[in-house]
Enzyme design. Structure first.
Site, PDB file in Angstrom:
ATOM      1  N   GLN A 114       0.882  -1.270   0.060  1.00  0.00           N
ATOM      2  CA  GLN A 114      -0.020  -0.064   0.049  1.00  0.00           C
ATOM      3  C   GLN A 114       1.020   1.147   0.034  1.00  0.00           C
ATOM      4  O   GLN A 114       0.599   1.997  -0.679  1.00  0.00           O
ATOM      5  CB  GLN A 114      -0.950  -0.003   1.267  1.00  0.00           C
ATOM      6  CG  GLN A 114      -2.102   0.865   1.243  1.00  0.00           C
ATOM      7  CD  GLN A 114      -3.113   0.620   0.625  1.00  0.00           C
ATOM      8  OE1 GLN A 114      -3.644  -0.539   0.418  1.00  0.00           O
ATOM      9  NE2 GLN A 114      -3.827   1.375  -0.533  1.00  0.00           N
ATOM     10  N   LYS A 129      -2.733  -0.955   6.987  1.00  0.00           N
ATOM     11  CA  LYS A 129      -3.769  -1.727   6.363  1.00  0.00           C
ATOM     12  C   LYS A 129      -4.077  -2.354   7.692  1.00  0.00           C
ATOM     13  O   LYS A 129      -3.469  -2.360   8.743  1.00  0.00           O
ATOM     14  CB  LYS A 129      -3.000  -2.836   5.369  1.00  0.00           C
ATOM     15  CG  LYS A 129      -4.139  -3.731   4.847  1.00  0.00           C
ATOM     16  CD  LYS A 129      -4.397  -3.190   3.516  1.00  0.00           C
ATOM     17  CE  LYS A 129      -5.545  -3.894   3.001  1.00  0.00           C
ATOM     18  NZ  LYS A 129      -6.169  -3.253   1.437  1.00  0.00           N
ATOM     19  N   ASP A 169     -12.031  -3.272   2.256  1.00  0.00           N
ATOM     20  CA  ASP A 169     -11.392  -4.382   1.476  1.00  0.00           C
ATOM     21  C   ASP A 169     -12.231  -5.649   1.612  1.00  0.00           C
ATOM     22  O   ASP A 169     -13.217  -5.595   1.581  1.00  0.00           O
ATOM     23  CB  ASP A 169      -9.878  -4.697   2.094  1.00  0.00           C
ATOM     24  CG  ASP A 169      -8.805  -5.516   1.145  1.00  0.00           C
ATOM     25  OD1 ASP A 169      -8.266  -4.750   0.252  1.00  0.00           O
ATOM     26  OD2 ASP A 169      -8.640  -6.491   1.598  1.00  0.00           O
TER      27      ASP A 169
HETATM   28  P1  NDP Z   1     -14.638  -8.261  -1.847  1.00  0.00           P
HETATM   29  O1  NDP Z   1     -14.977  -8.909  -0.475  1.00  0.00           O
HETATM   30  O2  NDP Z   1     -15.674  -7.516  -2.066  1.00  0.00           O
HETATM   31  O3  NDP Z   1     -14.672  -9.673  -2.800  1.00  0.00           O
HETATM   32  C1  NDP Z   1     -13.591 -10.861  -2.885  1.00  0.00           C
HETATM   33  C2  NDP Z   1     -13.860 -11.732  -3.816  1.00  0.00           C
HETATM   34  O4  NDP Z   1     -12.913 -12.676  -4.010  1.00  0.00           O
HETATM   35  C3  NDP Z   1     -15.331 -12.517  -3.428  1.00  0.00           C
HETATM   36  O5  NDP Z   1     -15.762 -13.114  -4.868  1.00  0.00           O
HETATM   37  C4  NDP Z   1     -14.545 -13.750  -2.933  1.00  0.00           C
HETATM   38  O6  NDP Z   1     -15.373 -14.981  -2.989  1.00  0.00           O
HETATM   39  C5  NDP Z   1     -13.370 -14.063  -3.561  1.00  0.00           C
HETATM   40  N1  NDP Z   1     -12.139 -14.624  -2.595  1.00  0.00           N
HETATM   41  C6  NDP Z   1     -11.694 -13.993  -1.372  1.00  0.00           C
HETATM   42  N2  NDP Z   1     -10.873 -14.709  -0.887  1.00  0.00           N
HETATM   43  C7  NDP Z   1     -10.732 -16.008  -1.410  1.00  0.00           C
HETATM   44  C8  NDP Z   1     -10.071 -16.906  -1.502  1.00  0.00           C
HETATM   45  N3  NDP Z   1      -9.192 -17.164  -0.373  1.00  0.00           N
HETATM   46  N4  NDP Z   1     -10.018 -17.756  -2.430  1.00  0.00           N
HETATM   47  C9  NDP Z   1     -10.983 -17.666  -3.256  1.00  0.00           C
HETATM   48  N5  NDP Z   1     -11.721 -16.766  -3.615  1.00  0.00           N
HETATM   49  C10 NDP Z   1     -11.573 -15.565  -2.730  1.00  0.00           C
HETATM   50  O7  NDP Z   1     -13.249  -7.933  -1.847  1.00  0.00           O
HETATM   51  P2  NDP Z   1     -12.566  -6.832  -2.944  1.00  0.00           P
HETATM   52  O8  NDP Z   1     -13.128  -6.902  -4.209  1.00  0.00           O
HETATM   53  O9  NDP Z   1     -12.664  -5.635  -2.210  1.00  0.00           O
HETATM   54  O10 NDP Z   1     -11.296  -7.272  -2.944  1.00  0.00           O
HETATM   55  C11 NDP Z   1     -10.550  -8.109  -3.820  1.00  0.00           C
HETATM   56  C12 NDP Z   1      -9.012  -7.930  -3.913  1.00  0.00           C
HETATM   57  O11 NDP Z   1      -8.911  -6.733  -4.241  1.00  0.00           O
HETATM   58  C13 NDP Z   1      -8.434  -8.109  -2.550  1.00  0.00           C
HETATM   59  O12 NDP Z   1      -6.956  -8.440  -2.684  1.00  0.00           O
HETATM   60  C14 NDP Z   1      -8.082  -6.463  -1.939  1.00  0.00           C
HETATM   61  O13 NDP Z   1      -7.044  -6.343  -1.257  1.00  0.00           O
HETATM   62  C15 NDP Z   1      -7.808  -6.039  -3.437  1.00  0.00           C
HETATM   63  N6  NDP Z   1      -8.135  -4.573  -3.526  1.00  0.00           N
HETATM   64  C16 NDP Z   1      -9.556  -4.194  -3.215  1.00  0.00           C
HETATM   65  C17 NDP Z   1      -9.859  -2.491  -3.312  1.00  0.00           C
HETATM   66  C18 NDP Z   1     -11.021  -2.127  -2.860  1.00  0.00           C
HETATM   67  O14 NDP Z   1     -11.205  -0.884  -3.343  1.00  0.00           O
HETATM   68  N7  NDP Z   1     -11.926  -2.636  -2.615  1.00  0.00           N
HETATM   69  C19 NDP Z   1      -8.669  -1.859  -3.627  1.00  0.00           C
HETATM   70  C20 NDP Z   1      -7.374  -2.256  -4.039  1.00  0.00           C
HETATM   71  C21 NDP Z   1      -7.122  -3.826  -3.830  1.00  0.00           C
HETATM   72  P3  NDP Z   1     -16.544 -15.361  -1.673  1.00  0.00           P
HETATM   73  O15 NDP Z   1     -17.696 -14.363  -2.069  1.00  0.00           O
HETATM   74  O16 NDP Z   1     -16.807 -16.709  -1.821  1.00  0.00           O
HETATM   75  O17 NDP Z   1     -15.918 -15.056  -0.372  1.00  0.00           O
END
Ligand code: NDP
Length: 449
Positions: A114, A129, A169
Site C-alpha cells: 500500500q 492496512k 477491502d
Molecule cells: P470482496 O470481499 O468484495 O470480494 C472478494 C472476492 O474474492 C469474492 O468473490 C470472494 O469470494 C473472492 N475470494 C476472497 N478470498 C478468496 C479466497 N481465499 N479464495 C478464493 N476466492 C476468494 O473484496 P474486494 O473485491 O474488495 O477485494 C478483492 C481484492 O482486491 C483483494 O486482494 C483486495 O485487497 C484488493 N483490492 C481491493 C480494493 C478495494 O477498493 N476494494 C482496492 C485495491 C485492492 P466469496 O464471495 O466466496 O468470499
C-alpha cells in the site's frame, strides 16, 4: 526473473529474520527489493542512513482483542490488526479486511504494498492496512454490526483524519464502513467525515468510490493495450472473484467492448460463452449476498459452474485476477500463456505468485502489478478525503474523470520509469521504482525518524 542485488541481501535477511513465519510479507518485500538494485547503483544515497531497512519496518503495529456477542448470546473473540507502515507522504491510508485467513503477516504485506501504491497514485497519503480474522459469511446484519462496533471501540484511538484513514477491502463494504463510522462518531463525539473512506453517499461518501478499483484496473489495461496499438474490443476476458473489484472491472470492460466469459467466488467459477450477465452477478453478490453457483440455475442454458478447479483454464486474451493473494500460480500462468493471453492485470493485491509473474514476463505478456493496476481505489479514497475536507460533493462524471486521469498518469510513470532504468515495458520494475523514489525522497527530507 529478476534476482536480488547483493547489496540488498542483508536487508532481505533482516526482513526474513525479524518477521519469521510471515511468508506473504517476505514475498512482497523480496519483490520490491528485486527491483531496487538499479536504483541504488545509480543513486547510492538511497541506501544511506539505513533508509532501506526503515522502509521495510512498519512504523507501528497494533494487535487487539475484539470480543462480541453473537445472536445465540455466546461471546465470540476475534483478533484485530492495524499496521501503520509509512507516513512519510501523508496520513496512513489503506483498507480493512475481514476474512478468516487474516493474520499479522498478511496485514503487513498489504501495508507494505500500500505504501508504494499510494506513492504511485501521486496523492498525499502514507501506507497502512488493517483487519480481523472475523468471517462475515453467514453472520446476521446485527452480528456484523456488533462486531464492527467492538472493532472500532479499540481502533478509534489509533485513527483520525490526519493520522490514519482506513477504508474497505475483502469482506468490508459500505455496510461495515457505515457501522464503523457510526461507532467512531459516537465514541469521539465528532462528525469527522475524513476518518474513513468508502462511506455511503448519505453521510460523506464519494461518488465513484465503489466503482473506482475495478474501473481503474480497466483503465490501466486500456492504456497498456493502447501502447501496443490495440484495445478491448471483442477480446475474451476472464476475471476471478465477484466482489467489489471484479464486478466494477467487468462493468468498465463491457463498456470498452470486451467480452467477459468467466468469473468466480471461493466456491468455484462460472463460464458463460454468451458473455457473463453482469446484472445477474450483481443481483447474486451485492443484493442477495449469495454464491456464484446460483448463477447457472438463474441464467439458464449456455453456461456452466465448475466447483473448485482453476478459472485460469478458461481460454482468454485478457486475464484479471481480482480475488485474493497467490490465487494465480505458475501452472496457471503456463496454461494462460499456452492459450494465448496477451495481458494480465492484478485487480487484487499480489494475486500472482512470483513463478506466475516470472512466466508472464518471460513470455512477453503485458503484466500490470497490483500496486499500479488497482491503485484507482485508494486514489479515489483520497478524492473522498479531499471532498470531505472542503465540505464538497462532486458529480460522478467529475470524480471518474479524475480517476481516469490518475490511472493514465500511473501508467505513464511506470512506463517511463521502466524505460529510464533500461527495462522498457517492464511495469513491475517501473511501478516499484517510481513508488519507491517518491517515498524515499520524502523520508530523506524528514531525517532519521
Ligand atoms: P470482496 O470481499 O468484495 O470480494 C472478494 C472476492 O474474492 C469474492 O468473490 C470472494 O469470494 C473472492 N475470494 C476472497 N478470498 C478468496 C479466497 N481465499 N479464495 C478464493 N476466492 C476468494 O473484496 P474486494 O473485491 O474488495 O477485494 C478483492 C481484492 O482486491 C483483494 O486482494 C483486495 O485487497 C484488493 N483490492 C481491493 C480494493 C478495494 O477498493 N476494494 C482496492 C485495491 C485492492 P466469496 O464471495 O466466496 O468470499
Amino acid at each position: 526473473m529478476n534476482t536480488i542485488d547483493e547489496k540488498l541481501h542483508p536487508i532481505l535477511t533482516t526482513v526474513l529474520h525479524r518477521n519469521a513465519g510471515e511468508p506473504e510479507f517476505h514475498q512482497a518485500a523480496r519483490e520490491v527489493l528485486e527491483s531496487l538494485g538499479r536504483v541504488i547503483t545509480r543513486h547510492p544515497e538511497y541506501s544511506d542512513d539505513a533508509l532501506l531497512e526503515r522502509i521495510c519496518e512498519p512504523e507501528r503495529q497494533i494487535i487487539f482483542r475484539v470480543p462480541w456477542i453473537d445472536d445465540n448470546n455466546q461471546v465470540q473473540i476475534n483478533r484485530g490488526f492495524r499496521v501503520q507502515f509509512n507516513s512519510a507522504l501523508g496520513p496512513y491510508k489503506g483498507g480493512i479486511r475481514f476474512h478468516p485467513s487474516v493474520n499479522v503477516g498478511i496485514i503487513k504485506f498489504l501495508g507494505f504494498e500500500q505504501t508504494f501504491k499510494n506513492a504511485l497514485s501521486g496523492m498525499p497519503i502514507g501506507g497502512g492496512k488493517g483487519g480481523s480474522d472475523f468471517d462475515p459469511k453467514g453472520r446476521s446484519d446485527r452480528e456484523v454490526m456488533r462486531f464492527c462496533q467492538s472493532f472500532m471501540t479499540e481502533l478509534h484511538r489509533h485513527i483520525g483524519e490526519y493520522v490514519d484513514v482506513p477504508a474497505g477491502d475483502i469482506g468490508v463494504g459500505a455496510r461495515e464502513i457505515g457501522y464503523m463510522f457510526g461507532m467512531y462518531k459516537r465514541l469521539n463525539n465528532r462528525f469527522e467525515a475524513g476518518v474513513l473512506t468508502g462511506k455511503g453517499l448519505s453521510y460523506g461518501g464519494s461518488r465513484a468510490r465503489k466503482e473506482a478499483t475495478g474501473f481503474g484496473t480497466a483503465y490501466f489495461v486500456q492504456s497498456m493495450l493502447a501502447r501496443q496499438g490495440t484495445d478491448f474490443d471483442g477480446k475474451r476476458c476472464v476475471i476471478s472473484g465477484s466482489g467489489n473489484v471484479a464486478i466494477y472491472a467487468m462493468e468498465k470492460i463491457l463498456s470498452f467492448g470486451g467480452k467477459i466469459v468467466a468469473c468466480s467466488d471461493s466456491g468455484g467459477y462460472i463460464v458463460d460463452d454468451n458473455g457473463i450477465d453482469l446484472d445477474l452477478v450483481k443481483q447474486i453478490k451485492e443484493v442477495r449476498r449469495g454464491r456464484m453457483s446460483e448463477y447457472v440455475k438463474l441464467r439458464g442454458d449456455g453456461c456452466r459452474f465448475v466447483k473448485g478447479g482453476s478459472i485460469w483454464d478458461v481460454p482468454c486474451e485478457i486475464a484479471l485476477p481480482c480475488a485474493t493473494q497467490n490465487e494465480l500460480t505458475g501452472a496457471d500462468a503456463k496454461t494462460l500463456v499456452e492459450n494465448g493471453v496477451i495481458a494480465v492485470a492484478e485487480g487484487a493485491n499480489m494475486p500472482c505468485t512470483p513463478e506466475a509473474v516470472g512466466m508472464f514476463r518471460k513470455a512477453g505478456v503485458l503484466f500490470a502489478p497490483g500496486k499500479a493496476a488497482n491503485a484507482g481505489g485508494v486514489a479515489t479514497s483520497a478524492l473522498e478525503m479531499q471532498q470531505n475536507a472542503s465540505r464538497d460533493s462532486w458529480s460522478f462524471q467529475k470524480t471518474e474523470e479524475r480517476l481516469a486521469g490518475i490511472m493514465h498518469n500511473i501508467h505513464e510513470a511506470c512506463d517511463q520509469t521502466a524505460e529510464e532504468y533500461g527495462a522498457p515495458g517492464d511495469y513491475v520494475l517501473g511501478a516499484n521504482i517510481a513508488g519507491f523514489v517518491r517515498v524515499a525522497d520524502a523520508m530523506r527530507a524528514l531525517g532519521v525518524i
